[in-house]
Design an enzyme around this catalytic site. Structure first.
Site, PDB file in Angstrom:
ATOM      1  N   CYS A   7      -7.098   4.261  -3.608  1.00 53.39           N
ATOM      2  CA  CYS A   7      -6.152   4.737  -2.603  1.00 53.39           C
ATOM      3  C   CYS A   7      -6.876   5.771  -1.744  1.00 53.39           C
ATOM      4  O   CYS A   7      -8.091   5.893  -1.812  1.00 53.39           O
ATOM      5  CB  CYS A   7      -4.874   5.289  -3.229  1.00 53.39           C
ATOM      6  SG  CYS A   7      -5.086   6.769  -4.208  1.00 53.39           S
ATOM      7  N   CYS A  79      -2.081   1.840  -2.019  1.00 51.01           N
ATOM      8  CA  CYS A  79      -1.409   2.542  -0.930  1.00 51.01           C
ATOM      9  C   CYS A  79      -0.132   1.806  -0.558  1.00 51.01           C
ATOM     10  O   CYS A  79      -0.034   0.601  -0.747  1.00 51.01           O
ATOM     11  CB  CYS A  79      -2.317   2.624   0.291  1.00 51.01           C
ATOM     12  SG  CYS A  79      -3.868   3.446  -0.054  1.00 51.01           S
ATOM     13  N   CYS A  87      -4.443   1.499   3.963  1.00 52.94           N
ATOM     14  CA  CYS A  87      -5.281   1.375   2.775  1.00 52.94           C
ATOM     15  C   CYS A  87      -6.741   1.333   3.180  1.00 52.94           C
ATOM     16  O   CYS A  87      -7.092   0.670   4.154  1.00 52.94           O
ATOM     17  CB  CYS A  87      -4.958   0.096   2.023  1.00 52.94           C
ATOM     18  SG  CYS A  87      -3.498   0.249   1.012  1.00 52.94           S
TER      19      CYS A  87
END
Length: 159
Positions: A7, A79, A87
């Site tokens: 992430c 994400c 992302c």
């Protein structure tokens, strides 16, 4: 087989994914986590939640994807596109899948409401990781197209 949970900040969701995966994974499978712009610290509520659930987070820290100890074969981004997050795109020849999870670090409200947001992220990640590990992994390792389809499907599970 090395799995990377990725992430942006590497403080909550990807750390939870790494810890849950390593807690449940069979021999020969290992997860790590990283961020494209790591915060430099693991969120204290992530650590507290893992401790309450008896899942070790020993040695876990917020790190950059440039500091990985091994090259991953599978990258799972966590994400949340629903929240407008972008992302990071991991470069390299790896199997990529997306398992969007709302970021509990942005939760607001009472302590109970914030804790509930962390638990919700944990539950979704645990559900998906359990589904991943229930796959016929030895067979799917030989069929990347089928494995990708299964991982993409798992990324839609919410309960």
């Amino acid at each position: 087989m090395n799995v990377l949970f990725l992430c942006t900040g590497n403080s909550c969701r990807s750390i939870l994914g790494e810890a849950i995966f390593n807690h449940l994974a069979p021999a020969g499978w290992k997860a790590t986590s990283a961020g494209s712009h790591p915060t430099g610290q693991v969120h204290p509520r992530s650590l507290a939640l893992l401790a309450r659930l008896g899942i070790s987070a020993a040695g876990y820290h917020s790190k950059s994807w440039n500091d990985l100890p091994t090259q991953p074969e599978i990258v799972i981004t966590v994400c949340s596109s629903a929240a407008g997050e972008t992302c990071p795109a991991y470069l390299g020849s790896v199997l990529r899948t997306h398992w969007g999870v709302e970021d509990p670090a942005h939760a607001s409200g009472t302590d109970e409401e914030i804790d509930a947001a962390f638990m919700a992220a944990y539950r979704i990640l645990r559900l998906r990781i359990e589904a991943f590990l229930a796959l016929p992994l030895a067979e799917l390792q030989r069929n990347e197209t089928k494995l990708k389809a299964e991982l993409d499907r798992i990324g839609t599970l919410t309960h």
